[in-house]
Design an enzyme around this catalytic site. Structure first.
Site, PDB file in Angstrom:
ATOM      1  CG  ASP A  99       4.066  32.540  42.426  1.00 50.15           C
ATOM      2  OD1 ASP A  99       3.478  32.560  41.336  1.00 50.15           O
ATOM      3  OD2 ASP A  99       3.833  31.695  43.306  1.00 50.15           O
ATOM      4  CE1 TYR A 132      10.611  26.809  44.641  1.00 47.38           C
ATOM      5  CE2 TYR A 132      10.186  24.444  44.662  1.00 47.38           C
ATOM      6  CZ  TYR A 132      10.069  25.678  44.049  1.00 47.38           C
ATOM      7  OH  TYR A 132       9.408  25.789  42.853  1.00 47.38           O
TER       8      TYR A 132
END
Length: 470
Positions: free
Chosen positions: A118, A189
């Site tokens: 994002d 991540y």
């Protein structure tokens, strides 16, 4: 008649002369002389249109890194965005160097990405796979010895991209059926955060993170968007841990830097940031570590309680794991006259980016010291004190009273959100009376919803075994 020597004329005199000639155009002065020199008839003066049909193509995988805070996310969008997207710039570069014929037709070039990120989120090992132009024939492409004379995709793209987007590896011979998205075995991540003055209980956060490992329904740890029509929120997490980071910088500082590692098969929209948001509540002692396990219990929490997810800038897609049959080559692995220069350039770009950040960090640190020196915080009246909730941005949000998650208002269920979106879209189509791609889009969503599956257009990282059905 003598010709005027215009080089000694003033600007005003030249303008007056031009006007005089223009006014005389109707009195026998040739219009062609007033319009400037005629177009050259040289056959080489006009650029020839590139003939893509005269070139072969090949299917490749490319690995790259980017710093996300200057971009409106990875994915190219069909509508204008406040900031450029990473893919938008990459596709523009591919078109500019004639590696891609039509950057608007991603299906034609078999384009896929590994992990969507994002706005503000970075990546260090993002992967795309696509079909692009080659200088080799299909037969020559089969021989790895010809890799050194293939187009230098890494160099060509880096020459056209800003320094905070850099390609650094290519797989010119991906295995049969390779797909950057569905061939990925795991995604890793990292989320960086600071404990200031030991204000975070790291042990409690680690205890809460341990509950995440395994296969769970993560509907309460993601953002649910009805337009995605997702009904399957089960994902598998392989590892979740928190590590201390010590760069040997300002050892006497009251700040301690940590990183939250999360490795899994696939992730839902905002899943990492939602998990981190809850862990920060645990670290501040506002919630117990057990709340993580409770939110995974969809009988206790059938819908997500309202809470803030963590700030986006500290999040990075750190790695994407593929099988050993995917062979990657960096610039130093190519034996051609461009490799050495290109390797030096990309190393210089990376160093320059880091150097810029270090200098800015020092200036920001100095500014902080000056401001804090002349802004000593006074003790607050206990009756009027507020609670600061850490959201990962260094500022947080202030509340007069903290409300535990179990007492908060719940969001609508995903069934309600999905039905609401479909109803709204259907009404729009009924009003306009238009039957176009939107109706097919809605029908596909509706069928996928009935089957309990997710479609492939806008969901984030659907597990291969689930998405392949839709």
């Amino acid at each position: 008649m003598l010709k005027a020597d215009y080089k000694f004329w003033t600007k005003k005199d030249l303008i007056d002369r031009i006007k005089e000639l223009e006014s005389a155009s109707g009195n026998g002065v040739e219009q062609s002389k007033l319009e400037g020199p005629a177009e050259s008839k040289n056959k080489f003066s006009k650029a020839r249109e590139f003939n893509f049909g005269a070139h072969s193509t090949r299917y490749v995988a490319l690995k790259f890194a980017y710093m996300g805070w200057n971009y409106n996310g990875l994915n190219v969008q069909q509508v204008p965005t406040p900031l450029p997207t990473v893919e938008g710039l990459i596709l523009e570069a591919l078109a500019t160097c004639k590696l891609l014929e039509d950057p608007d037709d991603l299906d034609k070039c078999e384009f896929n990405r590994c992990g969507r990120t994002d706005k503000g989120v970075s990546a260090l090992a993002q992967v795309i796979s696509l079909r692009i132009r080659s200088r080799l024939t299909p037969e020559e492409q089969q021989d790895e010895a010809n890799d050194d004379i293939e187009l230098s995709y890494i160099t060509m793209l880096n020459n056209l991209l800003p320094p905070d987007i850099r390609f650094y590896q290519a797989s010119l011979h991906p295995p049969e059926g390779f797909n950057a998205r569905f061939s990925c075995k795991s995604r890793h991540y990292k989320y960086f955060f600071v404990s200031r003055g030991k204000n975070l209980d790291i042990a409690a956060m680690r205890q809460g993170a341990a509950f995440i490992i395994g296969t769970h329904d993560f509907r309460n740890f993601c953002k649910i968007d009805g337009s995605k029509q997702i009904t399957n929120f089960v994902r598998t997490i392989y590892d979740a841990n928190i590590e201390a980071i010590n760069h040997g910088h300002r050892d006497n500082s009251e700040e301690e830097l940590y990183v939250f590692n999360l490795k899994g098969s696939a992730f839902l929209w905002h899943q990492v940031r939602c998990i981190m948001g809850v862990l920060l509540l645990v670290g501040q002692g506002l919630e117990s570590p057990a709340v993580v396990n409770q939110l995974l219990d969809i009988e206790k929490y059938p819908c997500k309680p309202i809470y803030d997810m963590a700030y986006e800038i500290p999040l990075v897609l750190y790695d994407c794991e593929f099988g050993d049959d995917v062979k990657w080559k960096g610039l130093s692995d190519f034996n051609n006259r461009y490799a050495a220069t290109a390797s030096g350039n990309i190393r210089g770009d990376a160093y320059g980016l880091w150097y810029d950040g270090v200098i800015k960090n020092e200036l920001q640190y100095a500014m902080r010291n000056i401001v804090e020196t002349w802004s000593i915080e006074k003790s607050r009246d206990a009756a009027s004190s507020r609670i600061r909730v850490d959201t990962g941005d260094g500022i947080g949000r202030w509340f007069s009273e903290y409300v535990p998650l179990e007492k908060r208002e719940m969001m609508s269920s995903f069934e309600e959100l999905n039905a609401r979106w479909l109803s709204r879209k259907t009404k729009i189509l009924n009003v306009t009376g238009k039957v176009n791609s939107n109706s097919k889009f809605i029908e596909k969503r509706r069928l996928a919803s009935f089957r309990g599956e997710a479609t492939n257009e806008t969901d984030y990282e659907e597990p291969k075994e689930v998405a392949a059905q839709s």
